[in-house]
Structures are given as C-alpha cells and as structure tokens.
Design a protein around this motif. Structure first.
Motif, short mmCIF file in Angstrom:
data_model
loop_
_atom_site.label_atom_id
_atom_site.label_comp_id
_atom_site.label_asym_id
_atom_site.label_seq_id
_atom_site.Cartn_x
_atom_site.Cartn_y
_atom_site.Cartn_z
N GLU A 1 0.76 -1.10 -0.12
CA GLU A 1 0.23 0.08 0.57
C GLU A 1 1.28 0.99 -0.02
OE1 GLU A 1 -2.40 2.11 3.36
OE2 GLU A 1 -4.03 0.59 2.59
N LEU A 2 0.96 2.02 -0.64
CA LEU A 2 1.37 3.52 -1.35
C LEU A 2 0.45 4.86 -1.00
CD1 LEU A 2 4.44 1.88 -3.97
CD2 LEU A 2 4.68 1.83 -2.12
N THR A 3 1.31 5.68 -0.53
CA THR A 3 -0.24 6.52 -0.12
C THR A 3 0.94 7.43 -0.84
OG1 THR A 3 -0.62 6.17 2.13
CG2 THR A 3 -0.14 8.52 1.61
N ILE A 4 0.12 8.37 -1.84
CA ILE A 4 0.44 9.42 -2.69
C ILE A 4 -0.26 10.86 -1.72
CG2 ILE A 4 0.09 10.45 -4.70
CD1 ILE A 4 0.41 7.14 -4.78
N LEU A 5 0.54 11.89 -1.90
CA LEU A 5 0.17 12.87 -1.77
C LEU A 5 0.57 14.24 -1.99
CD1 LEU A 5 -1.11 14.95 1.15
CD2 LEU A 5 0.67 15.14 1.91
N ILE A 6 -0.51 14.79 -2.25
CA ILE A 6 -0.21 15.87 -4.18
C ILE A 6 -0.28 17.60 -2.62
CG2 ILE A 6 -1.45 16.90 -6.09
CD1 ILE A 6 -2.56 14.70 -6.67
N LEU A 7 0.76 17.81 -3.32
CA LEU A 7 0.49 19.52 -2.32
C LEU A 7 0.53 20.32 -3.64
CD1 LEU A 7 3.90 20.44 -0.01
CD2 LEU A 7 1.51 18.54 0.13
N LEU A 8 -0.96 21.01 -3.14
CA LEU A 8 -1.36 22.26 -4.62
C LEU A 8 -1.03 23.28 -4.20
CD1 LEU A 8 -2.00 21.78 -7.51
CD2 LEU A 8 -5.08 22.23 -6.51
N ASP A 9 -0.56 24.16 -5.00
CA ASP A 9 -0.28 25.45 -4.54
C ASP A 9 -1.50 26.55 -5.17
OD1 ASP A 9 0.89 28.36 -4.84
OD2 ASP A 9 2.79 27.93 -5.31
N VAL A 10 -2.41 27.22 -4.59
CA VAL A 10 -2.86 27.73 -5.14
C VAL A 10 -3.31 29.41 -4.69
CG1 VAL A 10 -4.97 26.31 -4.03
CG2 VAL A 10 -4.77 27.48 -2.79
N SER A 11 -1.72 29.80 -4.81
CA SER A 11 -2.21 31.48 -4.62
C SER A 11 -2.37 31.59 -6.07
CB SER A 11 -0.40 31.08 -3.62
OG SER A 11 0.70 31.33 -5.05
N PRO A 12 -2.27 33.45 -5.38
CA PRO A 12 -2.35 34.15 -6.64
C PRO A 12 -1.57 33.98 -7.90
CG PRO A 12 -2.38 35.33 -4.59
CD PRO A 12 -1.94 33.89 -4.17
N SER A 13 0.04 33.51 -7.55
CA SER A 13 0.44 33.51 -9.02
C SER A 13 0.29 32.55 -9.82
CB SER A 13 1.98 33.56 -8.92
OG SER A 13 2.50 32.09 -7.68
N MET A 14 -0.15 31.97 -9.08
CA MET A 14 -0.75 30.80 -9.71
C MET A 14 -1.52 30.58 -10.84
SD MET A 14 1.24 27.71 -9.83
CE MET A 14 0.12 26.04 -9.71
N HIS A 15 -2.82 32.38 -10.67
CA HIS A 15 -3.87 32.21 -11.58
C HIS A 15 -3.61 33.41 -13.25
CE1 HIS A 15 -6.32 29.68 -9.12
NE2 HIS A 15 -6.14 30.56 -7.82
#
Length: 303
Positions: free
Chosen positions: A76-90
C-alpha cells in the motif's frame, strides 16, 4: 478557461489515466521508493539458519528465548499532492488562450489522482498559499477524488470573485506534509515555485519520503508596443517595463533561464525528482513520459 469547461475536460481524464497508471506500475513508480518496501508483520521463534540481524532483542529478552522479526512486503503506497492555490498560479486568467498555471496544475493533480485510484492506492492532498488552506487525508475511491477536485475547482471560481490571499509559503506546506504523513509516501508538489526559503524543508521531507517537484511554467508574452504595466500577483507591486526594447527582452529571457536553473539545482540538492510542464504542453503526455522514463530511478541511485 471557464470553470465548467475545465470540469468537462477533467472528467475525461479517467480514460487517459489508464496509460499513466500502467507506466506507474510497469515503469519506476515503485522503484523510486527508498528501502526494501517491507514492513513489520510479526515475531516468531528463532530457527536454525535465520539471519541473526533479524533477531528481535526486546521480545527475546522478554520471553527468555530467541525471537526473530518477520516482515511482509508493503504493497500500500500513499500519494500526497501539495497543490499551490496562491495568486501567482492564477496570473493571466483574464482573456487568455489556453490554460492558466493553476488550471494546468489542476489537470496534473487530477490525472495523478485518477491514476492512483486505478492502481488501487490511496491519495490525499494539501492546498496551500501563504498558509495551509485545506487538507484531504489519503483515502481510496472516486468519491474522495471528486471531493478533492470539486474543492480545487472552487479556488478557480474564487479567482473571478477576487477571493484569494496574497503570498505563497511553500516551506510551511512541506513542513506540514512531513508532520502529517506517518509512513513512507510519495509527495508530489505542484507549484510555480514563486516562493523562497523552501530548500531546507524539502531536504528534510526527502529524507523520509520520495518527492517530485512539478513546476508549472507560463511562457510570458512580451511582444507589446511601448510601456507595459507589470504587477506581481503575490505582492501587488507594479512597474512600468519597456517590453518592446531588445535589451529588456534579453534580460527577461536571461532571468527566466537563471530562475529555472536555480530551481533545478535546488531540487537536485534536496533529493527531489523534478519536472517542468508549460501551460502550452499536453500534461498527460508529459506525465506519462516522465513516469515511464528511467530518470526517476537514476535520480534515486545518485542519492
């Protein structure tokens, strides 16, 4: 891209995710993990021929007879996604063609999540800007994935309503992931990496987990006449730039090149595998090629 249109595109990704899932399993998806992939199962009496290095000294002392530790393969492997939602991404979301950095990041995150579900593993996510905004503990199932995607799409809607916070604190997100994860996992950071002083936290995270830095880049369009007002989406600072001058274009290109080179060097130094995907690229093709290549395995051998 309108949110509804983006959602329609994302709902087609489960079909594409099959190819990525195959690359994860047939390629280097498991091989990028450190160690032997074994976890403790039980202790039993020592038998002739057993490796003395497997002796459980605590159990042996407690019962007065030798015991050895038995292990089983950790599947069993765990995948964790860190998603940047800051203004520069938009940035550049108004009247633009194609995807914004955040939209491309969301496509990548959704594709990885769907592929994880296809392989029978569990996925979770952390949204961050100047602080950790939302946490989705690792779980299995499409319902869990759609909850994560729906929440991510909400940030897309908030951009149009100007409901976002300035700043991006990648270091805090990496530190939070380290505290959050209880066992060895694969951490995928999806960001434009417009943040500073995150190298130490990335290095610490890579010591226990395997990390992939996925940088979303947005090729700038600077072919405008005269002066152009440039605004930093993180700080709100504005400057007037003579974008039609050759000297400005050369300096701008050089700055982009140096920034990319620095990011790559920091990833290698911290022990994280890395991939850059432009908003103009086909994300599924880039990810399938990345996970199916030998680069991940080579990076592990160099460490």
């Amino acid at each position: 891209m309108e949110t509804d249109e983006l959602l329609r595109y994302i709902t087609t990704l489960p079909v594409i995710s099959g190819s990525l899932a195959e690359e994860m399993l047939a390629g280097n998806f498991r091989s990028i993990f450190k160690g032997q992939g074994m976890e403790f199962d039980e202790a039993r009496h020592y038998e002739a021929g057993d490796d003395i290095r497997s002796i459980d000294w605590n159990a042996s002392a407690r019962f007065g007879t030798p015991y050895v530790k038995m292990y089983r393969e950790e599947r069993e492997l765990t995948i964790l996604i860190l998603l940047d939602v800051s203004p520069s991404m938009h940035r550049g979301y108004i009247a633009r063609k194609g995807l914004s950095p955040y939209e491309q990041a969301l496509v990548c995150a959704a594709l990885i999540a769907f592929s994880t579900e296809r392989t029978g593993q569990q996925a979770g996510s952390i949204f961050f800007d100047r602080e950790i905004e939302n946490v989705f503990p690792p779980r299995r199932g499409k319902r869990h994935l759609m909850t994560f995607i729906s929440a991510a799409l909400q940030y897309q809607k908030d951009v149009y309503n100007r409901k976002f916070k300035n700043g991006s604190n990648l270091a805090a997100a990496l530190s939070g992931a380290q505290k959050f994860l209880k066992k060895r996992s694969l951490v995928i950071v999806i960001s434009d990496f417009y943040s500073i002083n995150w190298e130490h936290e990335m290095t610490n995270l890579c010591r226990k987990h395997d990390c992939i830095a996925l940088r979303i880049s947005d090729p700038p369009e600077i072919n405008y006449p005269g002066l152009l007002t440039l605004e930093d989406p993180e700080t709100g600072i504005r400057i007037e730039a003579p974008v039609n001058m050759d000297s400005f274009k050369e300096n701008w290109t050089q700055w982009q090149f140096e920034r990319t080179a620095l990011w790559e060097a920091l990833c290698k130094r911290s022990g994280a595998s890395h991939l850059e995907i432009s908003t103009e690229e086909d994300a599924p093709s880039s990810l399938i090629k990345f996970f199916g290549s030998r680069n991940l395995l080579k990076d592990r051998k160099k460490k």
